[in-house]
Design an enzyme around this catalytic site. Structure first.
Site, PDB file in Angstrom:
ATOM      1  N   GLU A 114      36.988  38.736  35.438  1.00 37.63           N
ATOM      2  CA  GLU A 114      35.840  38.333  35.333  1.00 37.63           C
ATOM      3  C   GLU A 114      35.332  39.043  33.889  1.00 37.63           C
ATOM      4  O   GLU A 114      35.655  40.192  33.791  1.00 37.63           O
ATOM      5  CB  GLU A 114      34.943  38.400  36.185  1.00 37.63           C
ATOM      6  CG  GLU A 114      35.343  37.472  37.313  1.00 37.63           C
ATOM      7  CD  GLU A 114      34.126  37.245  38.548  1.00 37.63           C
ATOM      8  OE1 GLU A 114      33.835  36.182  39.134  1.00 37.63           O
ATOM      9  OE2 GLU A 114      33.433  38.235  38.884  1.00 37.63           O
ATOM     10  N   CYS A 127      30.571  42.407  28.959  1.00 37.30           N
ATOM     11  CA  CYS A 127      31.117  43.380  29.869  1.00 37.30           C
ATOM     12  C   CYS A 127      32.415  42.858  30.300  1.00 37.30           C
ATOM     13  O   CYS A 127      32.815  41.641  30.608  1.00 37.30           O
ATOM     14  CB  CYS A 127      30.225  43.252  31.012  1.00 37.30           C
ATOM     15  SG  CYS A 127      30.721  44.532  32.103  1.00 37.30           S
ATOM     16  N   CYS A 134      40.949  47.232  41.201  1.00 32.67           N
ATOM     17  CA  CYS A 134      40.985  48.565  40.692  1.00 32.67           C
ATOM     18  C   CYS A 134      41.575  49.408  41.703  1.00 32.67           C
ATOM     19  O   CYS A 134      41.441  49.245  42.809  1.00 32.67           O
ATOM     20  CB  CYS A 134      39.339  49.042  40.523  1.00 32.67           C
ATOM     21  SG  CYS A 134      38.914  50.746  39.735  1.00 32.67           S
ATOM     22  N   CYS A 138      35.503  53.308  44.878  1.00 33.19           N
ATOM     23  CA  CYS A 138      34.207  53.831  45.007  1.00 33.19           C
ATOM     24  C   CYS A 138      33.542  52.990  46.043  1.00 33.19           C
ATOM     25  O   CYS A 138      33.569  51.823  46.052  1.00 33.19           O
ATOM     26  CB  CYS A 138      33.499  53.583  43.631  1.00 33.19           C
ATOM     27  SG  CYS A 138      34.498  54.319  42.298  1.00 33.19           S
ATOM     28  N   CYS A 141      31.081  50.015  45.639  1.00 36.07           N
ATOM     29  CA  CYS A 141      31.508  48.963  44.485  1.00 36.07           C
ATOM     30  C   CYS A 141      32.290  47.912  45.075  1.00 36.07           C
ATOM     31  O   CYS A 141      33.368  48.225  45.527  1.00 36.07           O
ATOM     32  CB  CYS A 141      32.410  49.913  43.373  1.00 36.07           C
ATOM     33  SG  CYS A 141      32.991  48.563  41.936  1.00 36.07           S
ATOM     34  N   GLY A 191      37.970  47.461  36.988  1.00 35.35           N
ATOM     35  CA  GLY A 191      39.057  48.299  36.531  1.00 35.35           C
ATOM     36  C   GLY A 191      38.541  49.705  35.992  1.00 35.35           C
ATOM     37  O   GLY A 191      37.268  49.785  35.403  1.00 35.35           O
ATOM     38  N   GLU A 192      39.372  50.334  35.967  1.00 36.26           N
ATOM     39  CA  GLU A 192      39.040  52.001  35.537  1.00 36.26           C
ATOM     40  C   GLU A 192      39.644  51.904  34.080  1.00 36.26           C
ATOM     41  O   GLU A 192      41.065  52.201  34.085  1.00 36.26           O
ATOM     42  CB  GLU A 192      39.620  53.033  36.336  1.00 36.26           C
ATOM     43  CG  GLU A 192      39.447  54.326  35.890  1.00 36.26           C
ATOM     44  CD  GLU A 192      38.377  54.725  34.997  1.00 36.26           C
ATOM     45  OE1 GLU A 192      37.250  54.887  35.440  1.00 36.26           O
ATOM     46  OE2 GLU A 192      38.383  55.021  33.745  1.00 36.26           O
ATOM     47  N   SER A 223      33.136  52.957  29.744  1.00 37.38           N
ATOM     48  CA  SER A 223      32.456  53.598  31.049  1.00 37.38           C
ATOM     49  C   SER A 223      33.497  54.006  32.111  1.00 37.38           C
ATOM     50  O   SER A 223      34.586  53.339  32.267  1.00 37.38           O
ATOM     51  CB  SER A 223      31.670  52.642  31.740  1.00 37.38           C
ATOM     52  OG  SER A 223      31.516  53.107  33.132  1.00 37.38           O
ATOM     53  N   SER A 245      30.304  57.383  35.105  1.00 35.46           N
ATOM     54  CA  SER A 245      29.631  57.015  36.651  1.00 35.46           C
ATOM     55  C   SER A 245      29.536  57.956  37.141  1.00 35.46           C
ATOM     56  O   SER A 245      30.412  58.638  38.161  1.00 35.46           O
ATOM     57  CB  SER A 245      30.581  55.958  37.292  1.00 35.46           C
ATOM     58  OG  SER A 245      30.561  54.789  36.282  1.00 35.46           O
ATOM     59  N   LEU A 246      28.103  58.737  37.111  1.00 32.60           N
ATOM     60  CA  LEU A 246      28.084  60.077  37.837  1.00 32.60           C
ATOM     61  C   LEU A 246      27.578  59.736  39.511  1.00 32.60           C
ATOM     62  O   LEU A 246      28.231  60.263  40.391  1.00 32.60           O
ATOM     63  CB  LEU A 246      26.829  60.801  37.185  1.00 32.60           C
ATOM     64  CG  LEU A 246      26.809  62.278  37.675  1.00 32.60           C
ATOM     65  CD1 LEU A 246      28.008  63.214  37.325  1.00 32.60           C
ATOM     66  CD2 LEU A 246      25.621  62.763  36.923  1.00 32.60           C
ATOM     67  N   HIS A 247      26.438  59.201  39.469  1.00 32.63           N
ATOM     68  CA  HIS A 247      26.000  58.736  40.608  1.00 32.63           C
ATOM     69  C   HIS A 247      25.585  59.870  41.752  1.00 32.63           C
ATOM     70  O   HIS A 247      25.202  59.513  42.867  1.00 32.63           O
ATOM     71  CB  HIS A 247      26.898  57.749  41.459  1.00 32.63           C
ATOM     72  CG  HIS A 247      27.381  56.440  40.655  1.00 32.63           C
ATOM     73  ND1 HIS A 247      26.353  55.685  39.994  1.00 32.63           N
ATOM     74  CD2 HIS A 247      28.519  56.064  40.332  1.00 32.63           C
ATOM     75  CE1 HIS A 247      26.940  54.883  39.272  1.00 32.63           C
ATOM     76  NE2 HIS A 247      28.233  54.952  39.531  1.00 32.63           N
ATOM     77  N   ASN A 322      23.535  46.894  43.472  1.00 31.87           N
ATOM     78  CA  ASN A 322      23.481  45.593  43.756  1.00 31.87           C
ATOM     79  C   ASN A 322      24.212  45.384  44.948  1.00 31.87           C
ATOM     80  O   ASN A 322      25.418  45.676  45.194  1.00 31.87           O
ATOM     81  CB  ASN A 322      24.265  44.972  42.528  1.00 31.87           C
ATOM     82  CG  ASN A 322      23.515  45.061  41.205  1.00 31.87           C
ATOM     83  OD1 ASN A 322      22.396  44.677  41.209  1.00 31.87           O
ATOM     84  ND2 ASN A 322      23.844  45.602  40.367  1.00 31.87           N
ATOM     85  N   CYS A 365      26.367  44.701  37.903  1.00 30.67           N
ATOM     86  CA  CYS A 365      27.172  45.802  38.255  1.00 30.67           C
ATOM     87  C   CYS A 365      28.020  45.879  39.543  1.00 30.67           C
ATOM     88  O   CYS A 365      27.261  45.754  40.550  1.00 30.67           O
ATOM     89  CB  CYS A 365      26.630  46.983  37.926  1.00 30.67           C
ATOM     90  SG  CYS A 365      25.932  47.473  36.274  1.00 30.67           S
TER      91      CYS A 365
HETATM   92  N1  SAH Z   1      35.295  51.736  36.413  1.00 32.15           N
HETATM   93  C1  SAH Z   1      34.409  52.111  35.175  1.00 32.15           C
HETATM   94  C2  SAH Z   1      33.676  50.758  34.556  1.00 32.15           C
HETATM   95  C3  SAH Z   1      33.294  49.715  35.504  1.00 32.15           C
HETATM   96  S1  SAH Z   1      31.822  49.881  36.629  1.00 32.15           S
HETATM   97  C4  SAH Z   1      33.346  53.047  35.974  1.00 32.15           C
HETATM   98  O1  SAH Z   1      33.344  52.933  37.316  1.00 32.15           O
HETATM   99  O2  SAH Z   1      32.780  53.370  35.178  1.00 32.15           O
HETATM  100  C5  SAH Z   1      30.169  49.670  35.818  1.00 32.15           C
HETATM  101  C6  SAH Z   1      29.312  50.499  36.579  1.00 32.15           C
HETATM  102  O3  SAH Z   1      28.562  49.837  37.480  1.00 32.15           O
HETATM  103  C7  SAH Z   1      29.759  51.927  36.929  1.00 32.15           C
HETATM  104  O4  SAH Z   1      28.760  52.980  36.852  1.00 32.15           O
HETATM  105  C8  SAH Z   1      29.804  51.607  38.502  1.00 32.15           C
HETATM  106  O5  SAH Z   1      29.743  52.722  39.207  1.00 32.15           O
HETATM  107  C9  SAH Z   1      28.407  50.801  38.739  1.00 32.15           C
HETATM  108  N2  SAH Z   1      28.522  49.993  40.174  1.00 32.15           N
HETATM  109  C10 SAH Z   1      29.696  49.652  40.744  1.00 32.15           C
HETATM  110  N3  SAH Z   1      29.143  49.069  41.728  1.00 32.15           N
HETATM  111  C11 SAH Z   1      27.947  49.023  41.883  1.00 32.15           C
HETATM  112  C12 SAH Z   1      27.043  48.536  42.435  1.00 32.15           C
HETATM  113  N4  SAH Z   1      27.191  47.557  43.577  1.00 32.15           N
HETATM  114  N5  SAH Z   1      25.560  48.555  42.284  1.00 32.15           N
HETATM  115  C13 SAH Z   1      25.041  49.069  41.159  1.00 32.15           C
HETATM  116  N6  SAH Z   1      26.064  49.765  40.236  1.00 32.15           N
HETATM  117  C14 SAH Z   1      27.449  49.429  40.545  1.00 32.15           C
HETATM  118 FE1  SF4 Z   2      36.709  50.922  40.006  1.00 33.01          FE
HETATM  119 FE2  SF4 Z   2      34.610  51.541  38.576  1.00 33.01          FE
HETATM  120 FE3  SF4 Z   2      34.512  50.250  40.866  1.00 33.01          FE
HETATM  121 FE4  SF4 Z   2      35.031  52.719  41.071  1.00 33.01          FE
HETATM  122  S1  SF4 Z   2      33.054  51.964  40.215  1.00 33.01           S
HETATM  123  S2  SF4 Z   2      35.932  50.895  42.236  1.00 33.01           S
HETATM  124  S3  SF4 Z   2      36.101  53.003  38.997  1.00 33.01           S
HETATM  125  S4  SF4 Z   2      35.509  49.532  38.924  1.00 33.01           S
END
Ligand code: SAH
Ligand code: SF4
Length: 384
Positions: A114, A127, A134, A138, A141, A191-192, A223, A245-247, A322, A365
């Protein structure tokens, strides 16, 4: 103000791939300039044709050789016999009530990914996905719950942006940056990107070429979840904006949210960020922080975030979580998010709260691909 429908618009028009599996002609999209020259030379064409074709493909967005008016008719016919200028096939295009557009794209082997465009007042950020699924997992995600099928090729990565340009009719490349509807690329889809480094670099180099799509590196953001050894390589090969993506602010919590942290913990990640080109001067690195109720959203977390990021020229994107079906987390309350943002702002870091976009079409996201998996059970997509 632009007219926005009150209901999300769903357009389902299954199409055969532009470049079918039985078509043996070679695609010219996604080749570097040198490879394009080489491929054309093998077909007996002069080196200068590569420059002409590059402009037709990436500046004018032409997919039909017969429109290439500065090339003799006979040569155009030769080209069409041997080559195609293709795009990923659009399975669906969905439009959110907030103007966000999402495309489910199918590649020649049937795999899907997508792409989303998020229009804002002064820009449009496309985007782009780097992989189908992936390998990382995480826990917040949705993409992370789906197995990796494969890396996307340079053509499939840059092709996503070209599909978006087709959809908006934004060809040829607008000469004034400010007039572009699709002005930015964010590598934040599925994807990463740093686990598909070579293809992502090749695709972004094509997007940055000033004889073609001509996006400045300042308008591209990559990212990563924190593939530390590859971060300096992004600086060397592309020098685009970096988002991380620190979180979480402790390894204990980050291990749980972003399991790649077990391999490259926070201290190593922040060291690589501090060394990223320009990070200490004008350019800021963006740290993404999904707000998860009771997990990473306390006042103490906010203060620790400030302490960790103060040495780096950083900004924080606070992303309200989300939700997706079966997700093990909830989004923090609005009050909590704003209190958290206030502490980070007071600590001297910019920390905008990102309004979720395209939630109604599952385009926000971390929600990508889920819609297509669910959709497949609900409808029969006409096979090619
Ligand atoms: N794989 C890469 C880029 C794609 S994700 C990465 O992880 O950085 C884009 C952003 O959305 C990342 O910061 C990811 O951690 C965040 N993300 C993933 N799932 C999410 C969710 N359910 N709600 C909010 N942000 C989310
Ligand atoms: Fe993959 Fe990024 Fe989602 Fe982590 S946040 S599972 S690296 S797409």
């Amino acid at each position: 103000m632009a007219f926005l429908p009150t209901e999300p618009l769903q357009i389902l028009e299954p199409q055969p791939p532009a470049h079918g599996r039985n078509d043996l002609r070679r695609s010219l999209v996604g080749l570097s300039r040198d490879d394009l020259k080489q491929v054309l030379a093998e077909a007996g064409l002069e080196p200068f044709r590569a420059r002409q074709l590059w402009q037709w493909i990436y500046w004018h967005g032409v997919t039909d050789f017969s429109l290439m008016t500065n090339i003799a008719k006979k040569t155009r016919e030769q080209l069409a016999e041997r080559f195609v200028i293709d795009r990923p096939a659009i399975v669906t295009e969905q439009r959110s009530v907030d103007g966000t557009r999402k495309w489910l794209l199918r590649f020649a082997d049937g795999n899907e990914a997508e792409t989303v465009n998020i229009p804002e007042e002064d820009r449009g950020s496309v985007c782009v996905s780097s992989q189908v699924g992936c390998t990382l997992t995480c826990s917040f995600c949705h993409t992370g719950t789906q197995p990796l099928v494969r890396n996307l090729s340079p053509a499939e990565i840059v092709g996503q942006f070209m599909v978006a340009r087709d959809s908006y009719g934004e060809w040829p490349t607008p000469t004034a940056d400010a007039t572009r509807m699709l002005s930015n690329i964010v590598m934040m889809g599925m994807g990463e990107p740093l686990y598909n480094f070579d293809n992502v670099v090749a695709a972004l180099k094509i997007a940055m070429d000033d004889q073609g799509i001509a996006l400045s590196r300042r308008r591209i953001t990559l990212s990563t979840s924190g593939v530390v050894p590859m971060i300096p390589k992004v600086g060397e090969a592309l020098d685009v904006n970096l988002a991380v993506s620190l979180h979480a602010v402790t390894d204990e919590v980050r291990d749980m949210l972003v399991p790649i942290n077990k391999k490259w913990p926070i201290a190593e990640l922040l060291k690589a960020c501090a060394d990223y080109p320009g990070a200490r001067n004008s350019r800021r690195i963006t740290f993404e922080y999904a707000m998860l109720k009771g997990i990473n959203d306390s006042d103490a977390d906010a203060r620790e975030l400030v302490r960790l990021l103060t040495p780096i020229h950083a900004k924080v994107n606070l992303i309200p979580f989300n939700p997706w079906p079966g997700a093990p987390y909830e989004c923090s309350s609005n009050n909590r998010i704003h209190r958290f943002a206030e502490i980070v702002n007071d600590g001297g870091l910019s920390a905008p709260v990102r309004t979720p976009r395209g939630r109604d079409i599952q385009a926000a996201c971390g929600q990508l691909k889920s819609a297509s998996l669910r959709g497949r059970r609900e409808k029969v997509v006409t096979p090619e």
